[in-house]
Design an enzyme around this catalytic site. Structure first.
Site, PDB file in Angstrom:
ATOM      1  N   ARG A  60       1.374  -0.716   0.262  1.00 44.77           N
ATOM      2  CA  ARG A  60      -0.205   0.266  -0.086  1.00 44.77           C
ATOM      3  C   ARG A  60       1.251   1.144   0.380  1.00 44.77           C
ATOM      4  O   ARG A  60       1.840   1.321   0.414  1.00 44.77           O
ATOM      5  CB  ARG A  60      -1.098   0.445   1.003  1.00 44.77           C
ATOM      6  CG  ARG A  60      -2.173  -1.521   1.917  1.00 44.77           C
ATOM      7  CD  ARG A  60      -2.647  -1.452   2.649  1.00 44.77           C
ATOM      8  NE  ARG A  60      -3.432  -2.257   2.966  1.00 44.77           N
ATOM      9  CZ  ARG A  60      -3.317  -4.029   3.461  1.00 44.77           C
ATOM     10  NH1 ARG A  60      -2.106  -3.402   3.565  1.00 44.77           N
ATOM     11  NH2 ARG A  60      -3.813  -4.794   3.141  1.00 44.77           N
TER      12      ARG A  60
ATOM     13  N   LYS B  69      -1.853  -2.078   7.413  1.00 41.34           N
ATOM     14  CA  LYS B  69      -2.903  -1.390   7.422  1.00 41.34           C
ATOM     15  C   LYS B  69      -3.999  -3.150   8.970  1.00 41.34           C
ATOM     16  O   LYS B  69      -3.495  -3.797   8.703  1.00 41.34           O
ATOM     17  CB  LYS B  69      -4.664  -2.443   6.626  1.00 41.34           C
ATOM     18  CG  LYS B  69      -5.770  -1.840   6.590  1.00 41.34           C
ATOM     19  CD  LYS B  69      -6.765  -1.991   5.049  1.00 41.34           C
ATOM     20  CE  LYS B  69      -8.349  -1.280   5.248  1.00 41.34           C
ATOM     21  NZ  LYS B  69      -8.445  -1.532   4.138  1.00 41.34           N
TER      22      LYS B  69
ATOM     23  N   HIS C 141      -2.866   2.591  -5.982  1.00 40.79           N
ATOM     24  CA  HIS C 141      -3.149   1.394  -5.679  1.00 40.79           C
ATOM     25  C   HIS C 141      -3.531   0.558  -6.674  1.00 40.79           C
ATOM     26  O   HIS C 141      -3.698  -0.278  -6.516  1.00 40.79           O
ATOM     27  CB  HIS C 141      -5.320   2.159  -5.008  1.00 40.79           C
ATOM     28  CG  HIS C 141      -5.474   0.836  -4.621  1.00 40.79           C
ATOM     29  ND1 HIS C 141      -5.265   0.115  -3.216  1.00 40.79           N
ATOM     30  CD2 HIS C 141      -6.680  -0.135  -5.018  1.00 40.79           C
ATOM     31  CE1 HIS C 141      -5.327  -0.671  -2.687  1.00 40.79           C
ATOM     32  NE2 HIS C 141      -6.845  -0.831  -3.970  1.00 40.79           N
TER      33      HIS C 141
ATOM     34  N   ARG D 289      -0.515  -1.712  -6.936  1.00 40.01           N
ATOM     35  CA  ARG D 289      -1.193  -2.272  -5.570  1.00 40.01           C
ATOM     36  C   ARG D 289      -1.448  -3.993  -6.558  1.00 40.01           C
ATOM     37  O   ARG D 289      -1.001  -4.804  -6.557  1.00 40.01           O
ATOM     38  CB  ARG D 289      -1.453  -1.942  -4.959  1.00 40.01           C
ATOM     39  CG  ARG D 289      -2.037  -3.314  -3.949  1.00 40.01           C
ATOM     40  CD  ARG D 289      -2.174  -2.853  -2.572  1.00 40.01           C
ATOM     41  NE  ARG D 289      -2.728  -3.187  -1.660  1.00 40.01           N
ATOM     42  CZ  ARG D 289      -2.382  -4.181  -0.806  1.00 40.01           C
ATOM     43  NH1 ARG D 289      -1.028  -4.165  -0.653  1.00 40.01           N
ATOM     44  NH2 ARG D 289      -3.337  -4.942   0.510  1.00 40.01           N
TER      45      ARG D 289
ATOM     46  N   HIS E  22      -3.748  -9.429   3.183  1.00 40.49           N
ATOM     47  CA  HIS E  22      -4.802  -9.521   3.389  1.00 40.49           C
ATOM     48  C   HIS E  22      -4.911 -10.682   4.526  1.00 40.49           C
ATOM     49  O   HIS E  22      -4.338 -11.871   4.640  1.00 40.49           O
ATOM     50  CB  HIS E  22      -5.486  -9.745   2.318  1.00 40.49           C
ATOM     51  CG  HIS E  22      -5.675  -8.962   1.570  1.00 40.49           C
ATOM     52  ND1 HIS E  22      -5.768  -8.916  -0.154  1.00 40.49           N
ATOM     53  CD2 HIS E  22      -5.501  -7.230   1.532  1.00 40.49           C
ATOM     54  CE1 HIS E  22      -5.943  -7.755  -0.618  1.00 40.49           C
ATOM     55  NE2 HIS E  22      -5.392  -6.369  -0.066  1.00 40.49           N
TER      56      HIS E  22
ATOM     57  N   TYR F 245      -9.400  -8.741  -6.231  1.00 42.89           N
ATOM     58  CA  TYR F 245      -8.054  -8.212  -6.624  1.00 42.89           C
ATOM     59  C   TYR F 245      -7.128  -8.913  -8.381  1.00 42.89           C
ATOM     60  O   TYR F 245      -6.952  -8.713  -9.102  1.00 42.89           O
ATOM     61  CB  TYR F 245      -6.442  -8.273  -6.299  1.00 42.89           C
ATOM     62  CG  TYR F 245      -6.299  -7.340  -4.844  1.00 42.89           C
ATOM     63  CD1 TYR F 245      -5.828  -5.862  -5.211  1.00 42.89           C
ATOM     64  CD2 TYR F 245      -7.162  -7.176  -4.074  1.00 42.89           C
ATOM     65  CE1 TYR F 245      -5.551  -5.367  -4.564  1.00 42.89           C
ATOM     66  CE2 TYR F 245      -7.139  -6.070  -2.913  1.00 42.89           C
ATOM     67  CZ  TYR F 245      -6.110  -5.143  -3.635  1.00 42.89           C
ATOM     68  OH  TYR F 245      -6.581  -3.942  -2.490  1.00 42.89           O
TER      69      TYR F 245
END
Length: 280
Positions: free
Chosen positions: A138, A163, A230, A233, A256, A265
């Site tokens: 990110r 995250k 993004h 990514r 994730h 994705y």
């Protein structure tokens, strides 16, 4: 607000907390204007919240996904309020989310990547774009890396503040390592900053600046495709999928916690689908 403190206690990111606060402020202003005064929690009815969401859709032309985000904020707040005993009535519970069309995520392939990098004039932004494409980090993770977080000897990145404040280690591609060595030795300005990516003036780099350079570069190339940090990514993940890397490995690299998130994705174009069918 106690609710926002509760989010911090759950290790929600600053961006998430800021977004929820903005949504709640908007909802509060709407209700105060509707009732011409202060509105207490026990006074709010489901219809009030439905009217607010309808206003977002009809008057402000919010897309379904954006309207649903506000609904998500409402539900989260009421879940917390009910648990805390502030109210027994969950006004957001009966409201259904709007159906939002699933958008095909944008990504760039290896050829487009090379064309993009070649067109970027700014040497530090160029290496950041290369870094994002080959690591899938990110942009906030990338720009907060310290010099100690990037080990060019063991070819490993230590992401300390992912995250949800999660940590992970991401291996460096052999194609990227010599570029980073050259950056560190010949391009990175001598500044009093521990950030790996740094500008001479500020000792750091902002995500807004990187996205601006990307926008200017794609305009110069005449691309209609919108490329952001993004998107880089997503391109990392999509190109791994194209090269038959298992989705669980991609999940670990992207950081994730839920495989469902990673699956969004995974991009398959018509050519790849045709190739898949041909093996039968």
């Amino acid at each position: 607000m106690n609710y926002l403190e509760g989010l911090r206690a759950k290790n929600a990111s600053g961006e998430t907390i800021s977004g929820y606060k903005k949504d709640l402020d908007m909802i509060n202003r709407f209700l105060e204007e509707k009732y011409n005064g202060l509105v207490m929690l026990e006074d709010i009815q489901t219809q009030d919240l439905e009217d607010y969401l309808l206003m977002l859709s009809n008057e402000r032309n919010y897309q379904p996904a954006s309207v649903n985000r506000h609904l998500c904020t409402m539900r989260s707040f009421y879940n917390y309020a009910v648990k805390r005993g502030w109210t027994t009535f969950h006004a957001a519970a009966p409201i259904d989310a709007m159906k939002a069309p699933k958008k095909e995520r944008t990504f760039i392939n290896v050829e487009e990547y090379h064309e993009l990098v070649e067109a970027i004039d700014h040497p530090i932004i160029k290496i950041i774009v290369q870094f994002l494409f080959f690591t899938g980090l990110r942009i906030t993770e990338c720009l907060t890396l310290t010099l100690d977080d990037v080990d060019l000897v063991s070819r490993m990145i230590h992401v300390k503040h992912g995250k949800g404040d999660k940590e992970r280690k991401v291996p460096l591609s052999g194609k990227l390592v010599p570029l980073l060595i050259d950056y560190k030795e010949n391009i990175r300005p001598f500044v009093d900053s521990d950030r790996f990516f740094a500008l001479a003036k500020t000792g750091k780099v902002s995500d807004v600046y990187v996205n601006r350079i990307l926008h200017e570069t794609t305009e110069k190339l005449g691309w209609e495709k919108v490329v952001t940090c993004h998107v880089l990514r997503h391109s990392f993940a999509s190109n791994l999928v194209k090269n038959n890397v298992h989705v669980v490995h991609i999940q670990k690299l992207l950081g994730h916690s839920d495989l469902k998130t990673t699956s969004r994705y995974v991009h398959a174009n018509q050519e790849q689908l045709a190739e898949a069918i041909s093996v039968l």
